[in-house]
Design a protein around this motif. Structure first.
Motif, PDB file in Angstrom:
ATOM      1  N   THR A   1      44.503  31.840  29.397  1.00 62.01           N
ATOM      2  CA  THR A   1      44.289  31.943  27.961  1.00 62.01           C
ATOM      3  C   THR A   1      42.797  32.134  27.743  1.00 62.01           C
ATOM      4  OG1 THR A   1      46.166  30.464  27.564  1.00 62.01           O
ATOM      5  CG2 THR A   1      44.641  30.803  25.731  1.00 62.01           C
TER       6      THR A   1
ATOM      7  N   THR B   1      50.607  36.888  22.734  1.00 58.44           N
ATOM      8  CA  THR B   1      51.074  36.423  24.035  1.00 58.44           C
ATOM      9  C   THR B   1      51.583  37.634  24.797  1.00 58.44           C
ATOM     10  OG1 THR B   1      51.654  34.253  23.164  1.00 58.44           O
ATOM     11  CG2 THR B   1      52.691  34.903  25.233  1.00 58.44           C
TER      12      THR B   1
ATOM     13  N   THR C   1      53.331  38.829  28.370  1.00 54.43           N
ATOM     14  CA  THR C   1      54.071  38.353  29.540  1.00 54.43           C
ATOM     15  C   THR C   1      54.057  39.445  30.591  1.00 54.43           C
ATOM     16  OG1 THR C   1      55.473  37.034  28.075  1.00 54.43           O
ATOM     17  CG2 THR C   1      56.245  37.354  30.326  1.00 54.43           C
TER      18      THR C   1
ATOM     19  N   ILE D   1      46.468  31.311  19.153  1.00 57.06           N
ATOM     20  CA  ILE D   1      46.787  32.490  19.962  1.00 57.06           C
ATOM     21  C   ILE D   1      47.109  33.663  19.038  1.00 57.06           C
ATOM     22  CG2 ILE D   1      48.367  33.441  21.693  1.00 57.06           C
ATOM     23  CD1 ILE D   1      46.604  31.141  22.752  1.00 57.06           C
TER      24      ILE D   1
ATOM     25  N   GLN E   1      47.051  34.772  25.319  1.00 60.49           N
ATOM     26  CA  GLN E   1      47.707  33.982  26.351  1.00 60.49           C
ATOM     27  C   GLN E   1      48.458  34.991  27.214  1.00 60.49           C
ATOM     28  OE1 GLN E   1      51.092  31.550  25.180  1.00 60.49           O
ATOM     29  NE2 GLN E   1      50.472  30.019  26.686  1.00 60.49           N
TER      30      GLN E   1
END
Length: 154
Positions: free
Chosen positions: A124, A36, A38, A33, A77
């Motif tokens: 992902t 990331t 969120t 990854i 992700q």
């Protein structure tokens, strides 16, 4: 690259030693990854990015429907704290779906280079150049107001 050194001792015995990295060691992990991201929701009107960690992604945090920038060739992700009531979709030109967290099948979901994974908690994927050429906004699969622009960069 492997290197082999041969040593001749007493004219009769050849001792070979191999050292270095194998080709597998030189290749980057395609599942690693890069960043990331969120995301959460504000009711049914907006997504907000609450964190962006890693390299190759940028977004203004806690801004409703903020633009998202992704680097081509990077693996992402997206953790969707809003959950399945607000499935995260990546749309394409002409309102097509490229990737979807819900039961909609996106046109890039079976692309092996994209290596798409969808779970109840997010998606992902690897942003390929082919996908980047078609990428348009992200959007909630149930609420059209929850949408923002995605820009793909080199």
């Amino acid at each position: 690259m492997k290197k082999t050194i041969g040593i001749l001792t007493t004219g009769l015995l050849l001792i070979a030693a191999t050292f270095g990295c194998s080709k597998e060691d030189e290749m980057p992990d395609p599942n690693a990854i890069s960043a990331t991201i969120t995301v959460n929701n504000v009711g049914t009107s907006a997504y907000i990015f609450t964190a962006v960690n890693g390299n190759g992604a940028a977004a203004t945090l806690n801004m409703e429907n903020a633009p998202l920038t992704l680097k081509i060739g990077s693996r992402y992700q997206i953790i969707n704290l809003a959950g399945l009531p607000h499935p995260f979709l990546i749309k394409g030109i002409g309102n097509t779906t490229l990737l979807a967290q819900n039961d909609v099948v996106g046109t890039f979901e079976s692309n092996s280079a994209v290596n798409f994974i969808s779970t109840d908690t997010g998606i992902t994927f690897t942003l390929t150049a082919e996908m980047a050429a078609q990428i348009a906004p992200y959007q909630c699969g149930r609420h059209a107001a929850m949408t923002g622009n995605i820009s793909a960069i080199n």
